[in-house]
Design an enzyme around this catalytic site. Structure first.
Site, PDB file in Angstrom:
ATOM      1  CG  ASP A 127      -2.210   0.798   0.970  1.00 17.34           C
ATOM      2  OD1 ASP A 127      -2.316   1.465  -0.069  1.00 17.34           O
ATOM      3  OD2 ASP A 127      -3.081   0.793   1.846  1.00 17.34           O
ATOM      4  CG  ASP A 184      -1.337   6.574   2.185  1.00 23.12           C
ATOM      5  OD1 ASP A 184      -0.385   6.922   1.458  1.00 23.12           O
ATOM      6  OD2 ASP A 184      -2.173   5.716   1.842  1.00 23.12           O
ATOM      7  NE  ARG A 237      -2.252   6.810  -5.423  1.00 25.48           N
ATOM      8  CZ  ARG A 237      -3.088   5.918  -4.900  1.00 25.48           C
ATOM      9  NH1 ARG A 237      -2.896   5.475  -3.663  1.00 25.48           N
ATOM     10  NH2 ARG A 237      -4.114   5.483  -5.591  1.00 25.48           N
TER      11      ARG A 237
END
Length: 423
Positions: A242, A246, A301
């Site tokens: 993942d 984040d 990202r």
């Protein structure tokens, strides 16, 4: 200029006599990004002697986190701590069998118009969920408020850990190398894109609804398990990674400085959904600063932004094989990207640096691509005319310390960012 002298000049973390201060008691300097806003970020700097721990294994680390509640604490990490020492088989719920899972949910059998969320607990998907819960309990670490976690020396870090900075205030994480956790039990979603996707859990670190967080001189990597080593099932990569970092669910006042993010696909997500319920939580929050970080051999990202006022300056982006984009412009994002350097391989157009997901204006001034001053918005709009971006984020960052010339950023950041360079 060496890294020690550079850190002195930028952050002032050494004493006037040239002796390195206690890194566990260092705090984020005034004006150093959004993490310095308001009460600032001090972590466990005020810890008394009873709440200073040195840990060398996963059990000792979790015990130190749990001790003393939210009283200020300093946790010194020595060496590399393996959080996922148990094998994937050890997490499997009774009756779970991956071969049975593959046969049951093969698109030729199951189809592609219904996900697996409603599958009962005794189904292959239900047993996968139970197995995942076992892994979650093992590899996730809940970080309390008023905590500093700092690596000792140049080889401290974690392998396979997921740091959960969730619903707390005032956390510092410095001088640590992180090898991304590997999800043993990704979920198949036949409705995710036309071809379906394997979706994984476990960010290396997640800032979830937390405030005043400083991530500094850390290294994030996939290490021994890059995506290139992962198998394919149903024609899709069996994605076991993942995010690396984040920042979601109304988190605020985060500074990420002098880190290395490398060899990863979906690297940093700020705001994790466009939904109305997410917008109600995130709107007005997600204020994050990135400076003097090295983003190397990433796919996308770095970061992708929704809602937040994100200031990204003096970072070096080095594109590699499979490069998709660096900055993702998402729902109501207010990104300021200035004084950065980008190194792109031959044949990779500068128009790929920005990716438009929603119509959100951004500021992107004084950025250099392969040594040349480049208007990132203009080259994007010329190269991708179907996704026109507009200029003007609507705010001007004021929480910056020393801003280096963009041309000098590769030489500074490449030599001084990441774990092992903290002085």
């Amino acid at each position: 200029m060496g890294c020690t002298a550079l850190v002195l000049g930028v952050t002032g973390v050494a004493s006037a006599h040239g002796q390195t201060r206690d890194t566990g008691r260092q705090t984020l300097g005034a004006g150093d990004g959004w993490g310095s806003y308001g009460t600032g970020t001090t972590g466990g700097a005020a810890a008394d002697a009873a709440h200073v721990y040195t840990v060398t294994d996963w059990g000792g680390f979790k015990a130190a986190l749990a001790a003393g509640g939210s009283a200020p604490k300093i946790i010194r990490v020595k060496g590399t701590i393996d959080a996922d020492g148990p094998s994937c088989a050890s997490f499997e719920a009774p009756g779970y069998d991956f071969g049975t899972y593959l046969k049951t949910y093969d698109p030729a059998v199951w189809g592609r118009d219904k996900n697996l969320d409603a599958e009962p607990d005794d189904s292959p998907e239900g047993l996968r969920r139970a197995s995942e819960a076992n892994q979650t309990a093992s590899i996730e670490a809940q970080i309390p408020a008023n905590t500093t976690i700092v690596g000792i020396g140049g080889d401290a870090g974690f392998k396979g850990a997921s740091l959960q900075i969730k619903g707390v205030d005032n956390v510092i994480v410095r001088n640590l190398s992180f090898e991304s956790p590997l999800d043993c039990f990704p979920q198949w979603d036949p409705t995710d894109t036309a071809d379906g996707n394997w979706n994984s859990e476990y960010d290396t670190a997640v800032v979830y609804g937390s405030t005043h967080v400083w991530m500094d001189h850390d290294t994030f990597t996939d290490g021994d398990h890059p995506d290139s080593s992962l198998p394919f099932y149903y024609g899709r990569i069996f994605e076991q990674h993942d995010g690396e970092l984040d920042i979601v669910k109304g988190a605020d006042y985060v500074t990420a400085s002098w880190n290395v993010f490398e060899d990863h696909d979906k690297t940093i997500l700020i705001g994790n959904s466009d939904s109305a319920s997410t917008a109600a939580v995130d709107r007005g929050h997600l204020k994050v600063t990135f400076h003097h970080n090295l983003f190397s051999n990433l796919v996308e990202r770095a970061p992708r932004v929704r809602f937040g006022q994100v200031d990204s300056y003096n970072n070096h982006f080095v594109a590699g094989q499979g490069y998709g984009y660096s900055y993702g412009i998402g729902m109501e994002s207010q990104l300021v990207a200035e004084h950065n350097a980008f190194t792109l391989p031959d044949g990779t157009g500068a128009g790929l640096i920005l990716k438009k997901w929603k119509d959100s204006p951004l500021t992107a001034d004084d950025n250099y691509v392969n040594g040349e001053l480049t208007d990132l918005i203009a080259v994007h709009n010329a190269q991708v005319p179907g996704e026109i971006l507009r200029s003007g984020a609507g705010w001007t960052p004021t929480l910056r310390t020393k801003v280096d010339p963009a041309e000098a950023v590769p030489g500074i950041v490449d030599h001084c960012a990441g774990a092992g360079h903290l002085r």
